[in-house]
Design an enzyme around this catalytic site. Sequence first.
Site, short mmCIF file in Angstrom:
data_model
loop_
_atom_site.label_atom_id
_atom_site.label_comp_id
_atom_site.label_asym_id
_atom_site.label_seq_id
_atom_site.Cartn_x
_atom_site.Cartn_y
_atom_site.Cartn_z
N SER A 143 69.82 30.46 57.12
CA SER A 143 70.45 30.89 58.37
C SER A 143 71.75 31.62 58.12
CB SER A 143 70.69 29.68 59.28
OG SER A 143 69.47 29.11 59.70
N LEU A 156 64.55 25.39 51.32
CA LEU A 156 64.93 24.05 51.75
C LEU A 156 66.03 24.09 52.80
CD1 LEU A 156 65.06 22.23 48.28
CD2 LEU A 156 63.33 21.90 50.05
N SER A 209 59.61 26.61 56.71
CA SER A 209 58.21 27.02 56.47
C SER A 209 57.76 26.60 55.07
CB SER A 209 58.04 28.53 56.67
OG SER A 209 59.05 29.29 56.03
#
Length: 255
Positions: free
Chosen positions: A39, A33, A141
């Site tokens: 990141s 999520l 994704s």
Amino acid sequence: MATNITFHPGSVSAEERSQLLNQKGITIWFTGLSASGKSTIACALEQHLLHLHRFTYRLDGDNIRFGLNKDLGFDEKSRNENIRRIGEVRTVPLLSLHERAADNRFPSARSCGLSLYGRTRAQVSKLFADSCCITLTAFISPYRADRAVARELHEKSGLAFIEVFVDAPLHVVEQRDPKGLYKKARAGEIKGTRNRRSPLLSTSEADLDFHPDFTGISAPYEAPESPEIHIRTDECDVTEAVRRITEYLSQKGFI
């Protein structure tokens, strides 16, 4: 489409490249999520692997829009152009002339309802991995089918694909919300069609008028069923996450 072109193969084999660089190309695919920590972990892992003198590069979903696609928004036309540009970047150098002729912009993916954007991202990461780079991709994704296509593209080319599920409960990522997107989504401030509901929502949540296209709020996120690595970021910090991934890579002989 240009027809007067010929694919020019290189003179360096995959085996020779790997031997000279002393590493194998792999893709580490972070999924989870928004605000789960994808990141953040990918950045820390990239730095750690580079300090180990490993050729590493990180591909981040937002960063693509700061460079190649900085003039595009998120309306339907812009999203299509976003897909086209990424597709053009990866198609010519990656596919052989025969494959390009047979490809027709991935009709099998389109007929199966797979995300072309997801497939082109997979092709970009595959191209990097083919150069013996340890490629880190940090994209939400959300769909299993797209991630399965990414894995298949790599495995058919003999490239390793490592799925890392960066897992955090919805209430935790909403508390983090560094970009304020969850707040905007719940307030209906992100444009889109309303009244579609995500299977992730509780009954009480589904009664609210959420924006339909924000993953985790009113659009689904399909969690990996058997990822190579599963990291709960509500239970461990970034240092521990990097340690676990590095340990896995070492055990499997990738570093």
